[in-house]
Design a protein around this motif. Structure first.
Motif, PDB file in Angstrom:
ATOM      1  N   LYS A   1      51.340  58.897  12.803  1.00  0.00           N
ATOM      2  CA  LYS A   1      51.919  59.268  14.281  1.00  0.00           C
ATOM      3  C   LYS A   1      51.140  59.738  15.219  1.00  0.00           C
ATOM      4  O   LYS A   1      51.216  59.255  16.333  1.00  0.00           O
ATOM      5  CB  LYS A   1      53.119  59.883  14.099  1.00  0.00           C
TER       6      LYS A   1
ATOM      7  N   TYR B   1      44.891  53.732  25.673  1.00  0.00           N
ATOM      8  CA  TYR B   1      45.335  52.564  26.078  1.00  0.00           C
ATOM      9  C   TYR B   1      45.927  52.729  27.528  1.00  0.00           C
ATOM     10  O   TYR B   1      45.613  51.906  28.585  1.00  0.00           O
ATOM     11  CB  TYR B   1      46.278  51.828  25.388  1.00  0.00           C
ATOM     12  N   ASP B   2      46.780  53.445  27.806  1.00  0.00           N
ATOM     13  CA  ASP B   2      47.304  53.927  29.280  1.00  0.00           C
ATOM     14  C   ASP B   2      46.385  54.025  30.062  1.00  0.00           C
ATOM     15  O   ASP B   2      46.331  53.703  31.490  1.00  0.00           O
ATOM     16  CB  ASP B   2      48.329  54.972  29.100  1.00  0.00           C
ATOM     17  N   ARG B   3      45.209  54.910  29.616  1.00  0.00           N
ATOM     18  CA  ARG B   3      44.297  55.199  30.789  1.00  0.00           C
ATOM     19  C   ARG B   3      43.242  53.966  30.951  1.00  0.00           C
ATOM     20  O   ARG B   3      42.946  53.885  32.146  1.00  0.00           O
ATOM     21  CB  ARG B   3      43.368  56.422  29.910  1.00  0.00           C
TER      22      ARG B   3
ATOM     23  N   GLU C   1      47.853  59.504  15.170  1.00  0.00           N
ATOM     24  CA  GLU C   1      46.859  58.554  15.549  1.00  0.00           C
ATOM     25  C   GLU C   1      47.415  57.530  16.553  1.00  0.00           C
ATOM     26  O   GLU C   1      46.739  57.119  17.697  1.00  0.00           O
ATOM     27  CB  GLU C   1      46.274  57.893  14.361  1.00  0.00           C
ATOM     28  N   LEU C   2      48.451  57.155  16.581  1.00  0.00           N
ATOM     29  CA  LEU C   2      49.169  56.206  17.242  1.00  0.00           C
ATOM     30  C   LEU C   2      49.396  56.680  18.793  1.00  0.00           C
ATOM     31  O   LEU C   2      49.285  55.962  19.658  1.00  0.00           O
ATOM     32  CB  LEU C   2      50.568  55.593  16.871  1.00  0.00           C
ATOM     33  N   GLU C   3      49.700  57.951  18.651  1.00  0.00           N
ATOM     34  CA  GLU C   3      49.892  58.616  19.908  1.00  0.00           C
ATOM     35  C   GLU C   3      48.568  58.765  20.794  1.00  0.00           C
ATOM     36  O   GLU C   3      48.533  58.438  22.139  1.00  0.00           O
ATOM     37  CB  GLU C   3      50.475  59.993  19.773  1.00  0.00           C
ATOM     38  N   GLU C   4      47.511  59.003  20.003  1.00  0.00           N
ATOM     39  CA  GLU C   4      46.205  59.254  20.638  1.00  0.00           C
ATOM     40  C   GLU C   4      45.777  57.697  21.309  1.00  0.00           C
ATOM     41  O   GLU C   4      45.190  57.316  22.270  1.00  0.00           O
ATOM     42  CB  GLU C   4      45.146  59.485  19.504  1.00  0.00           C
ATOM     43  N   TYR C   5      46.122  56.560  20.470  1.00  0.00           N
ATOM     44  CA  TYR C   5      45.864  55.092  20.575  1.00  0.00           C
ATOM     45  C   TYR C   5      46.398  54.600  22.191  1.00  0.00           C
ATOM     46  O   TYR C   5      46.034  54.021  22.851  1.00  0.00           O
ATOM     47  CB  TYR C   5      46.001  54.270  19.646  1.00  0.00           C
ATOM     48  N   LYS C   6      47.743  55.257  22.028  1.00  0.00           N
ATOM     49  CA  LYS C   6      48.694  54.738  23.102  1.00  0.00           C
ATOM     50  C   LYS C   6      48.089  55.694  24.430  1.00  0.00           C
ATOM     51  O   LYS C   6      47.990  54.943  25.680  1.00  0.00           O
ATOM     52  CB  LYS C   6      50.029  55.562  22.831  1.00  0.00           C
ATOM     53  N   ASN C   7      47.789  56.726  24.460  1.00  0.00           N
ATOM     54  CA  ASN C   7      47.204  57.643  25.546  1.00  0.00           C
ATOM     55  C   ASN C   7      45.898  56.901  26.128  1.00  0.00           C
ATOM     56  O   ASN C   7      45.793  56.663  27.468  1.00  0.00           O
ATOM     57  CB  ASN C   7      46.975  58.888  25.231  1.00  0.00           C
TER      58      ASN C   7
END
Length: 397
Positions: free
Chosen positions: A334, A344-346, A336-342
């Motif tokens: 969870k 991606y958004d940037r 790691e996924l949150e880091e990837y999502k942030n």
């Protein structure tokens, strides 16, 4: 004494023919086991339920099954029976007194299991010891479904078996006016041995299933067990709990057997007949051997119970460890996924800004070469293109 049995539809026919002393195509009487029948005394047999249930036994059971919509499965018990044997203490009593014993026994059983369920109550006077086969359909009220239904497990429960002999003995003493000998030490011991054998059979079945589970269970990996392996561990734990319960019940059976032995010894001491004393001495010695055997078997079960408790705790600790491993791994994923999502958004924001700034510069340069009316047309066209992109790709400009 009395013994209880359950029968599926496949075995009902043979038993009913045996009860009614019917003959096969060769003219031989149907037998159950190795009975020694004295055919010169067969005419003395009688059915105490003839007036209450005059139909053919098998026909009655068939109609009862259709009426209550009994499940059409081979393993369903559709008939049960109590074998009530005349106590040897009553062998010297007149025939009328013996018949009274069976009549009172029949009334007790009919009241206990329901007059509507009575199939037959044949008294056999042509075998080594007079006895009665009280046959009945195992039907009871289902409060949830609000109807009567076949349920041999409930009608023939362990609780009913445990209290039956006590209730039967008290009722017969009350009806006959004296102690008939229905309940004695031998009855309690025989019942305990029967229960213990049933427990041992269940133990073997559980052991076989546990062996199968363990043979299919691979060694624990780095991340613990997978879901299928955890399910197997849970099932194994359930089986081990059942074994501990059986071990506890075997101890109760042993206590019952020992109580029966003490009753037989008391009976021996109070008997005034020399012949009776000799018979009881033989019986008590036989019972002592059986109790000793029960104790040995129970000690084995107790030793096994200790092993099972240790194994159950080991499995429980292992399952908890596996569950914690899964929980920690999920939390890490969870994060790691949150880091990837942030990230991606940037990246998307950066690309969107770059595209937007580049397009603005190109459009401004292009409009500088156009006439005013042409500029309006270009701006309207660009707005339409942006709207289409927003709808199709969910982009914000």
């Amino acid at each position: 004494m009395a013994n209880r049995e359950k029968y599926t539809r496949a075995s009902v026919g043979h038993m009913c023919k045996h009860y009614g002393r019917l003959k096969d195509e060769k003219g031989n009487y149907y037998k159950f086991g190795n009975q020694d029948i004295d055919y010169e005394r067969t005419h003395l047999n009688y059915n105490l339920a003839a007036n209450d249930q005059p139909k053919d036994q098998q026909q009655f059971i068939k109609e009862r099954m259709e009426e209550l919509k009994c499940l059409n499965r081979k393993d369903v018990n559709v008939m049960m029976s109590w074998l009530v044997t005349l106590p040897k203490e009553m062998n010297e009593k007149p025939m009328s007194e013996q018949r009274k014993f069976f009549e009172k026994s029949y009334e007790f059983l009919k009241e206990r299991y329901g007059a509507d369920n009575v199939v037959s109550a044949y008294v056999h006077m042509d075998e080594s010891q007079p006895h009665m086969h009280f046959a009945y359909t195992p039907v009871c009220w289902d409060g949830k479904a609000e109807r009567y239904r076949f349920n041999a497990k409930k009608v023939g429960s362990r609780k009913d078996l445990q209290i039956f002999h006590k209730d039967f003995d008290e009722e017969m003493t009350k009806q006959m006016g004296y102690i008939t000998g229905v309940r004695n030490g031998a009855t309690e011991i025989n019942q305990s041995i029967h229960e213990l054998k049933a427990m041992q059979k269940k133990m073997v079945e559980i052991d076989n299933e546990l062996d199968k589970i363990r043979s299919e269970m691979p060694q624990k990996g780095v991340l613990g067990y997978n879901k299928k392996q955890v399910d197997s561990l849970v099932r194994e734990n359930e089986l081990l709990r059942k074994q501990r319960l059986l071990s506890s019940e075997s101890q109760k059976a042993l206590e019952t057997a020992n109580h029966g032995l003490q009753n037989q010894i008391k009976h021996l001491k109070s008997s005034s007949s020399v012949k009776k004393r000799k018979e009881l001495v033989v019986q008590v010695k036989d019972l002592q051997v059986q109790v000793i055997e029960l104790r040995k078997q129970n000690e084995k079960l107790e030793n096994k119970n200790t092993e099972l408790e240790n194994k159950a705790q080991e499995i429980w600790d292992s399952a908890n460890y596996s569950l914690k491993s899964y929980t920690d791994e999920i939390d890490n994923l969870k994060s790691e996924l949150e880091e990837y999502k942030n990230f991606y958004d940037r990246v998307i924001d950066f690309i969107r800004n770059m595209i937007h700034q580049g397009l603005d510069q190109i459009v401004d340069l292009f409009k500088s070469f156009l006439e005013p009316h042409q500029v309006d047309f270009v701006e309207q066209t660009i707005d339409e293109i942006e709207e289409e992109l927003e709808e199709e790709y969910e982009l914000e400009w």
